[in-house]
Design an enzyme around this catalytic site. Structure first.
Site, PDB file in Angstrom:
ATOM      1  N   ASP A  69       0.811  -1.216   0.000  1.00  0.00           N
ATOM      2  CA  ASP A  69       0.000   0.000   0.000  1.00  0.00           C
ATOM      3  C   ASP A  69       0.845   1.268   0.000  1.00  0.00           C
ATOM      4  OD1 ASP A  69       0.936  -0.365   2.591  1.00  0.00           O
ATOM      5  OD2 ASP A  69      -1.025  -0.831   3.418  1.00  0.00           O
ATOM      6  N   ASN A 137      -7.335  -2.804  14.272  1.00  0.00           N
ATOM      7  CA  ASN A 137      -8.744  -3.004  13.889  1.00  0.00           C
ATOM      8  C   ASN A 137      -8.912  -4.187  12.929  1.00  0.00           C
ATOM      9  OD1 ASN A 137      -7.736  -2.043  11.473  1.00  0.00           O
ATOM     10  ND2 ASN A 137      -9.126  -0.297  11.307  1.00  0.00           N
ATOM     11  N   HIS A 139      -7.237  -4.719  10.092  1.00  0.00           N
ATOM     12  CA  HIS A 139      -6.985  -4.503   8.666  1.00  0.00           C
ATOM     13  C   HIS A 139      -5.726  -5.240   8.200  1.00  0.00           C
ATOM     14  CE1 HIS A 139      -4.532  -0.496   9.263  1.00  0.00           C
ATOM     15  NE2 HIS A 139      -3.739  -1.538   9.335  1.00  0.00           N
ATOM     16  N   GLU A 144      -9.530  -1.778   5.211  1.00  0.00           N
ATOM     17  CA  GLU A 144     -10.149  -1.494   6.497  1.00  0.00           C
ATOM     18  C   GLU A 144     -11.402  -2.352   6.694  1.00  0.00           C
ATOM     19  OE1 GLU A 144      -8.443   0.098   8.461  1.00  0.00           O
ATOM     20  OE2 GLU A 144      -7.787   2.072   7.812  1.00  0.00           O
TER      21      GLU A 144
END
Ligand code: PGA
Length: 246
Positions: A69, A137, A139, A144
């Site tokens: 990313d 979280n 991801h 996400e």
């Protein structure tokens, strides 16, 4: 799932073992195609790979790398871009060829072109080993919670939690980009083999859900339960929820 979970009380030992595995794999296949990650988690692995290169145990001359990313809107040379991260943490210290390293472009002002270019690259290149960290979280890459499991490379709006987690690297939360371009979950799952590393207490819930939770889009890493070849390396803090049954 065929998953291999290893828990270490010594973080150095954890990274030593992962690095040795990479050294073995790169020597077995000098043309190996590696999916790489950024963030705090892979830094010690990269340091050990640099040492292995300096000790002449491996060469990256024929290796190709694809990063997960990149932030949208940061110039490649911005000090927090993942382009800069990879250059500083790994590429400038080893003999990899510049044109063998691929990172999605977040600085082109043409997201559709950047997405298409990366999707095409990943269609043509099968990743042998994809390295992953995991967000608190859940991801993976910047996929996400809520991301479609069938997604390919796309632009995402970063979750508030991700921005605040990453704010430590910027002067102020406002400077953290709001969007990123990320390899999609389908492309991550297309790798022949996946290695996940998680260290620290703040990862324990996500790690637990990744391994034992229902497979659902609200915890993107849970999809890894469906991958045929995943190895998960944890320190005791990251493993503490399922080890102690907290
Ligand atoms: P970290 O990030 O390695 O900086 O903890 C992991 C991730 O967000 O995937």
């Amino acid at each position: 799932m065929t998953v291999n979970i290893k828990v270490f009380n010594d973080i150095n030992q954890l990274y030593e073992e992962v690095a040795s595995y990479y050294v073995e794999k790169i020597n077995q296949n000098p043309n190996i195609c590696l999916g790489l990650a950024t963030g705090s988690t892979p830094i010690m692995l990269y340091q050990k790979l640099i040492m292995a290169y300096k000790d002449q145990k491996i060469s990256f001359k024929q290796v190709r790398t694809f990063n997960l990313d990149e932030y949208i809107g940061l110039h490649q040379n911005h000090k927090q871009s993942y382009y800069t991260f990879m250059k500083e943490q790994l590429f400038k210290h080893i003999d990899i060829q510049d044109d063998h390293t691929f990172i999605p472009r977040g600085d082109m002002n043409d997201d559709i072109k950047a997405i298409k270019t990366y999707q095409n690259l990943l269609d043509k290149n099968k990743i042998d080993i994809q390295l992953l960290g995991i967000g608190a979280n859940g991801h993976i890459g910047f996929n996400e919670p809520g991301t479609d499991f069938e997604s390919k490379t796309h632009v995402v709006k970063l979750a508030a939690k991700t921005r605040s987690d990453n704010a430590r690297l910027f002067n102020h939360l406002d400077e953290v980009p709001t969007h990123a371009i990320t390899m999609g979950i389908k492309e991550i799952m297309g790798a022949k083999e996946i290695i996940v590393i998680a260290v620290g207490q703040n990862k324990k819930d996500a790690v637990y859900e990744m391994i034992y939770g229902d497979i659902n889009i609200n915890l993107p890493a849970s999809i890894l339960q469906k991958h045929p070849n995943v190895s998960i390396y944890l320190d005791e803090a990251a493993a503490s929820k399922f080890q102690k049954g907290e």
